[in-house]
Design an enzyme around this catalytic site. Structure first.
Site, mmCIF file in Angstrom:
data_model
loop_
_atom_site.group_PDB
_atom_site.id
_atom_site.type_symbol
_atom_site.label_atom_id
_atom_site.label_comp_id
_atom_site.label_asym_id
_atom_site.label_seq_id
_atom_site.Cartn_x
_atom_site.Cartn_y
_atom_site.Cartn_z
ATOM 1 N N GLY A 86 8.578 17.163 18.399
ATOM 2 C CA GLY A 86 7.584 17.914 17.618
ATOM 3 C C GLY A 86 8.112 19.298 17.281
ATOM 4 O O GLY A 86 7.864 19.819 16.204
ATOM 5 N N GLU A 128 2.101 29.668 11.157
ATOM 6 C CA GLU A 128 3.337 30.474 11.275
ATOM 7 C C GLU A 128 4.386 29.872 10.339
ATOM 8 O O GLU A 128 5.507 29.559 10.739
ATOM 9 C CB GLU A 128 3.816 30.470 12.731
ATOM 10 C CG GLU A 128 2.692 30.854 13.690
ATOM 11 C CD GLU A 128 3.062 30.795 15.169
ATOM 12 O OE1 GLU A 128 4.138 30.263 15.486
ATOM 13 O OE2 GLU A 128 2.274 31.289 15.991
ATOM 14 N N CYS A 160 8.561 33.913 23.203
ATOM 15 C CA CYS A 160 9.774 33.287 22.683
ATOM 16 C C CYS A 160 10.728 34.299 22.068
ATOM 17 O O CYS A 160 11.940 34.148 22.146
ATOM 18 C CB CYS A 160 9.425 32.206 21.657
ATOM 19 S SG CYS A 160 8.291 32.759 20.390
#
Lengths: 643, 643
Positions: free
Chosen positions: B188, B316, B412
């Site tokens: 994914g 995003e 991240c």
């Protein structure tokens, strides 16, 4: 000094006859009202069913079944009945009246012995009523039903629905208020406030005014009722993660502390309309000051040039000063309708041209754009810039429909337009003890309160700036206050062919004299094509211009000007040609010279530093904004580059 | 003809010594890596806990407790270890290495006998593993861990983590693939594809390449795996009401049919990186063509001038061609990092300046802007226009932080920056059989594959355009390919003080000769202040310019230029003064003359038709974009009016 108020004339006292508005009224009567009746009865193929009439029949014990549709579905019938009430003053229609009477019978049957009337709770359990004031719409539906009761009474003289809504208002009055044992709350979606003031004005019963005042004064007081209700119900707060929190409902602080328009735009202007009505009737100076401050905020910092309001899809809401994106706008048709409600109420307190200017701006642009030329398709959202590709590919613009729709699951806008147009006389002129004020120059016959005197208005607005006003039926000594539109650079006025003079104050020309039968005034407002600039803080419009002529905002459409409308600019010293080859009778289009930034010679790169793109010359055709999207789907733009 | 590939030199083969990047590397080593270690161990006061190390300890049976944090939390440790691996090549640090070794021991303990490694499922039940490939991140975490294993092996020569990730890759290889009994699916969130290719390149084991190829070829094939998985699990599809549907994951159609970049931007560029890697290693021409088409789409139609990508907060994600809003941008730091990964892989296939130009653009602008000057605060979103009021009041801009944050729940970006900067040599030059190509002019010493020959690069990039390259350690016959930056209007080159000539192809100057020890090239790229224009289809930038100088994009900040930056324009024939009074060593600021639209004289109305606003003259100070917001919160703008 006693304050002068300006009472709108009754709808029936303005017989509208001009080409422009008569055509719209005929559409309301012949298309919208019958179409909406079919919709209310779930008889429109491939449109979401309304369930509205069915809900009333279940509530009345005439049919079986479960409540269906939105929690505020009842209001659609109320708005329809209100429009019917007014339209019957325009043209009698026995068949329509019979239908309306029969549905009023159903409403009366659905009403509970104590006056309560909301089919959602009648069907789902009355024990739960008034427990979700935050997000359910009992008071909102009540407000619309009260307006319907008054309109139907005005339109037909029949009192049955008026009696229903008086009992409903009494039920609400018995439930809400400062007294112990009553609920100390206010509606999640405003409108009942202004409706209650009208009910007071219609019946003379002061308790209705007091109740409206209570709802307004109680709103946003700490501890916040909605917060407590949500906690008590153990529900989650839908706007928990939003920036506006309880200001979504204009309920985060007391109304007098609200300095900028915030939250859901339709709710907001309905509240402000109620505030203006209560301020007028009570003479409350702090409330008057508060509503004026909000007026300045909206009209000087949060209103589109079309009279659209509500800059953001998120919460269908206001955002902040000078934030007026043309493509991500919400600009709900209902919000512009509500802005007109509010402006008229401001105008009742003060005869100032700026209020009427806003009525005119919203009416001819952001409202009329909500319906197709034939009155069968509707916009909910009224953008000032559309690129269909963006609406298909960018979630931020996915709320912008690229063509008008047949009907909506939440069908608030079409009936709101119908009731506005059907009651147009209400917005066109008003009177005080010794003054007759004309706000909009709509052709027709106006009954004045001065004896049998009437005024015949002969106008070809919005296409021509010349207006004739003739006195008939007697005359008398009164002041005629004629609005000088904000878009007019000067005016000329003659009386019986001779120059005459009056005094000009706050956007109105006041002519006081002994008016004689057959006196004829000729007014002329030069209708020039104007290049409009926005305040430089409006970053979406900086370096751009919008063309207007008279009350109309103009736009470019792809069908006339090709793709890539954002690349188009207007030439600095271009002249304008007028053309009358449009789709609507009398329509004036604007032809001028422009430029288009050339992407064909741009090359491969996205960015370059060897100068700006070339500009190619093109001819531009502008059409009235309200008529856009009547010739198929495509790009549209109002604010174009100024160069 | 055999294709020539350009292999990036190993990180350890580029000893970076210049002021600019050495300072950044020191920040990574002395600030970011220690800070992030504290964060991974939940020891940062008032920052959301990471839970990451704790999760690994639970999975290793060393501690008790429940899994906490995001489902992809493991990847934070992997990214940290990857950065550590690379930074140890910059500077040895026994203490750091000991810490890393000990955490690798924990990872090894947590790994399951069959090689499986994902703490979320190890803790919550292995029976559920591989059942939510759509939205969980087992393959994503695996990809990051593989990168860490390779980096740590490169950095220390230690094989323990490399062995762990080989077992992990073997476990994945045993689970996914076209064979019967295996799962026919793909991740994914992409990244494992490019990691597997690197593992192939490191180990020579072709099965890893084949697995990467499988994931890419299988992606988006009908029937859609994700659709079936969601149905099987009875879950709701998060993107049900979105416009992109399964293209959020770049999984709505086979990758070779994807002509425009769509969906989540970080996922997208990680996929494209994997596609480029597989295309290079397999020579697959349809895949090469597909990834080139996507490259053109992104860099010619969907990339900001800063190298930011992802135009929308919603998902995003990418939106559509030429849609590049400066204030509602997402522009995630990770996405620009990913764009650099991808560009480097394109450059491995083809020595073309446009790839290196994008690396440079993203590196010096959209990536570096992600961290504060001192390396302790980070941006997730990198806007090109900010008005703090808008971020506070408009939900559409509420994702734009007005100042860099200490850490994030989903952290991240900071470790992604750390691993990029720590491995900078990888992006700065590459070699083929007979060519040494220099992409970025970073000062330091480069080990070539030609005998003991090394190149000493002396540069003061990005502040000065002069570069010296000296051959030491022998010399030999090879081709030196020197990138001519896209921003340079010409260049001069001398060899040992004498003019020399080479052949210029695709943005590189090729100099083939017998290089002698102590040969010294001097390159000069004139660094002019340039007014950049965007393609006229970019409506957000039309009529605006952005200033650049060399690789740096410049911006205006409120602290230097006051409020209302959107009202500012640049004068047509203004000259530029350079000033070096900035906050960073060597910093060059730009001073020029501009105008500001005057709202003080505008008056009360929002719209008017008596001409545009007056323009007042002001002096403007531009600072490098990547340094914005290091001196407090305020407005910022990159694209300003051109007039």
């Amino acid at each position: 000094m006693k304050k002068t108020f300006y009472t709108p004339i009754e709808v029936g006292d303005y017989k509208i006859t001009d080409n422009f508005w008569k055509a719209k009224l005929d559409i309301v009567k012949d298309k919208m009202i019958p179409y909406q009746w079919e919709a209310l009865n779930d008889r429109i193929a491939d449109a979401a069913p309304s369930h509205c009439i069915h809900n009333f029949k279940i509530a009345a014990g005439m049919e079986e079944g479960a409540f269906a549709g939105c929690v505020f579905q009842d209001s659609d019938l109320a708005k329809w009945l209100e429009a019917v009430g007014y339209i019957l003053l325009y043209k009698k229609d026995e068949e329509l009246e019979t239908i309306a009477d029969s549905v009023i019978d159903i409403i009366e049957k659905a009403q509970q012995p104590d006056g309560y009337l909301d089919t959602y709770y009648i069907i789902n359990g009355l024990d739960k009523r008034w427990t979700n004031l935050t997000d359910h719409h009992e008071l909102y539906c009540a407000g619309h039903m009260i307006e319907a009761g008054i309109a139907y009474y005005n339109g037909t003289g029949k009192e049955k629905l008026l009696e229903v809504v008086k009992r409903l208002a009494d039920c609400i009055d018995g439930t809400f208020g400062p007294e112990e044992g009553k609920i100390h709350a206010y509606p999640g979606h405003e409108i009942v406030e202004m409706a209650l003031v009208r009910l007071y004005e219609t019946t003379g019963q002061r308790r209705y005014l007091k109740l409206a005042q209570y709802f307004i004064d109680e709103r946003g007081k700490e501890p916040l009722y909605f917060k407590e209700e949500i906690e008590k119900n153990g529900r989650s707060f839908y706007w928990e993660r939003s920036l506006f929190q309880y200001q979504y409902y204009q309920a985060g602080k007391p109304v007098r502390e609200q300095k900028t328009a915030e939250g859901h735009a339709v709710r907001a202007v309905y509240l402000y309309s109620g505030m203006a009505s209560v301020a007028k009737e009570t003479g409350d100076e702090t409330l008057t000051a508060a509503v004026k401050e909000l007026w300045e905020n909206v009209t000087r910092r949060q209103m589109y040039i079309t009279g659209a309001i509500g800059s953001s899809d998120y919460g269908e809401a206001f955002t902040f000063d000078y934030d007026l994106p043309n493509d991500e706008i919400y600009g709900e048709t209902c919000a512009s309708v509500g802005l007109i409600f509010w402006a008229r109420r401001m105008l009742e307190m003060e005869l100032k041209g700026e209020y009427a200017d806003v009525i005119e701006r919203a009416l001819y642009n952001g409202c009329l754009s909500g319906m197709s030329q034939d009155g069968t398709r509707f916009f909910y959202v009224n953008p000032l810039e559309v690129n269909p590709e963006a609406c298909r590919k960018d979630q931020r613009k996915s709320h912008v429909a690229v063509e008008r729709q047949k009907w909506f699951g939440c069908a608030c806008c079409p009936p709101n337009l119908a009731r506005l147009i059907a009651s147009l006389g209400n917005y066109a002129c008003a009177f005080s003890e010794n003054t007759m004020a004309v706000h909009l120059y709509i052709g027709g016959e106006i009954k004045t309160p001065f004896g049998n005197t009437r005024l015949i208005v002969d106008s070809n607005f919005p296409w021509e700036g010349k207006v004739k006003i003739k006195v008939i039926g007697g005359g008398g000594n009164f002041n005629l206050a004629l609005r000088i539109p904000g878009w007019a650079r000067g005016y000329t006025v003659t009386l019986n062919g001779e120059p005459t003079e009056g005094s000009c104050r706050e956007g109105y020309l006041h002519l006081r004299r002994d008016w004689k039968d057959e006196d004829e005034l000729t007014l002329e407002f030069p209708m020039r094509v104007e290049k409009n600039y926005a305040n430089p803080n409006v970053k979406s419009d900086l370096g751009r211009v919008a063309l207007t002529r008279g009350p109309l905002v103009y736009c470019l459409e792809e069908i006339d000007n090709g793709k890539g409308l954002t690349k188009i600019g207007i030439k600095e010293h271009a002249g304008y040609q007028l053309a009358a080859d449009g789709m609507e009778a009398g329509e004036v289009d604007i032809i001028t010279q422009g430029t288009i930034a050339d992407d064909s010679g741009w090359g491969e790169s996205l960015y370059r530093f060897d100068g700006p793109p070339n500009l190619n010359e093109i001819m531009l055709k502008f059409v009235p904004y309200y008529l856009w999207n009547n010739r198929g789907t495509g790009e549209m733009i109002v604010w174009i580059k100024d160069c």
